[in-house]
Motif scaffolding. Structure first.
Motif, short mmCIF file in Angstrom:
data_model
loop_
_atom_site.label_atom_id
_atom_site.label_comp_id
_atom_site.label_asym_id
_atom_site.label_seq_id
_atom_site.Cartn_x
_atom_site.Cartn_y
_atom_site.Cartn_z
N GLN A 50 0.82 -1.22 0.00
CA GLN A 50 0.00 0.00 0.00
C GLN A 50 0.86 1.27 0.00
OE1 GLN A 50 -3.67 0.22 0.03
NE2 GLN A 50 -3.19 -1.80 -0.80
N ASP A 52 2.34 5.05 -0.94
CA ASP A 52 1.71 6.35 -1.21
C ASP A 52 1.78 6.66 -2.70
OD1 ASP A 52 1.18 7.02 1.58
OD2 ASP A 52 3.36 7.26 1.77
N CYS A 73 -5.56 0.24 -10.41
CA CYS A 73 -6.58 1.28 -10.21
C CYS A 73 -7.99 0.70 -10.15
CB CYS A 73 -6.48 2.33 -11.32
SG CYS A 73 -4.95 3.29 -11.25
N ASP A 76 -8.05 -0.28 -6.52
CA ASP A 76 -7.95 0.85 -5.60
C ASP A 76 -8.08 2.14 -6.41
OD1 ASP A 76 -7.38 2.78 -3.76
OD2 ASP A 76 -5.35 2.08 -3.29
N SER A 77 -9.25 2.72 -6.36
CA SER A 77 -9.51 3.93 -7.15
C SER A 77 -8.67 5.12 -6.68
CB SER A 77 -11.00 4.29 -7.11
OG SER A 77 -11.40 4.53 -5.76
N ASN A 78 -8.08 5.00 -5.49
CA ASN A 78 -7.26 6.08 -4.96
C ASN A 78 -5.76 5.86 -5.21
OD1 ASN A 78 -9.45 7.57 -3.76
ND2 ASN A 78 -9.54 5.99 -2.16
N ALA A 79 -5.44 4.84 -5.98
CA ALA A 79 -4.02 4.55 -6.26
C ALA A 79 -3.35 5.74 -6.92
CB ALA A 79 -3.93 3.32 -7.15
N LYS A 80 -2.12 6.00 -6.50
CA LYS A 80 -1.35 7.12 -7.04
C LYS A 80 -0.13 6.55 -7.77
CE LYS A 80 -2.96 10.17 -3.38
NZ LYS A 80 -2.61 10.89 -2.14
N LYS A 102 -1.67 8.99 -12.26
CA LYS A 102 -1.85 10.37 -11.79
C LYS A 102 -0.76 11.30 -12.29
CE LYS A 102 -5.52 9.66 -9.24
NZ LYS A 102 -5.80 8.26 -9.62
N GLY A 124 -2.03 14.50 -3.73
CA GLY A 124 -3.33 14.40 -4.38
C GLY A 124 -3.45 15.16 -5.68
N THR A 126 -2.14 15.99 -9.81
CA THR A 126 -1.62 15.27 -10.97
C THR A 126 -0.38 16.02 -11.45
OG1 THR A 126 -3.02 16.51 -12.49
CG2 THR A 126 -3.87 14.41 -11.67
#
Length: 220
Positions: A50, A52, A73, A76-80, A102, A124, A126
């Motif tokens: 997991q 960041d 993605c 995990d829709s929040n994957a960076k 991102k 957060g 891009t």
């Protein structure tokens, strides 16, 4: 964000990963927690660690970079994910961002840009390297416009792996060499090649290269 930014590096060359790690170690806000050399391994490590931010090359053996981004993605829709690639063509940037990345920078960029991109994405935002989205197409009146629309629609419909094979074929690699590079069987690559040529209604590698050039995917 609190604490250091946990990063996973994904590149199929150990020397390249070592260089990235050394560069990032000079910044005390970033902590490289793991490395991967294949797409499947990247997906597994992402779930386990997991991070960041995941810094990922597109040219990976196995499922490839684009499919890795899509799979991560989708879970995990929040994957960076920050793509760090040698490819600077707009089609690569578009494909990567549409898959869920991102950010996108090239390996030709100044080293400080990698650190900046990781920090921005961790916050957060891009981050796309300046100038990457510019496109220089064929000259107006060449008949390119109508062909481009048809070809672009077909290229956009290709799966991530079909797209990888299309690009390698267009660059002149043989099916055997592509099979070695992508760690897939020769027959699998041959089948992909047949499907791609059928969809684009062409029969030769030269025609594939021509399509890649007029779409700006490949430079002359």
């Amino acid at each position: 964000m609190n604490g250091s930014i946990k990063v996973i590096l994904v590149d199929d060359h150990a020397v390249v990963r070592a260089g990235f790690r050394m560069l990032l170690s000079t910044d005390d806000t970033i902590d490289v927690i793991a490395e991967a050399e294949r797409g499947e391994q990247a997906c597994q490590l992402y779930l386990e660690k997991q991070p960041d931010v995941m810094v990922l090359d597109l040219s990976l053996p196995g499922i490839g970079g684009l499919e890795s981004i899509r799979r991560i993605c989708s879970r995990d829709s929040n994957a960076k994910i920050l793509v760090f690639s040698v490819h600077d063509e707009a089609v690569y940037v578009n494909r990567a961002m549409e898959s869920g990345a991102k950010g996108y920078i090239t390996k030709h960029a100044h080293p400080n840009i990698l650190v900046t991109a990781i920090q921005k994405i961790a916050q957060g935002e891009t981050y796309i390297e300046q100038g990457l989205m510019k496109y220089e197409g064929a000259s107006p009146g060449s008949g390119w416009e109508s062909r481009e629309t048809d070809y672009q629609t077909i290229i956009d419909s290709l799966s991530a792996r079909e797209f990888d094979v299309f690009l390698l074929l267009a660059k002149g690699l043989t099916a055997h060499k592509i099979a070695d590079e992508l760690c897939l069987g020769y027959k699998t690559i041959a089948n992909y090649g047949t499907q791609i040529r059928s969809k684009l209604k062409v029969s030769t590698v030269a025609e594939l290269a021509h399509i890649a050039i007029i779409l700006g995917i490949m430079k002359q």
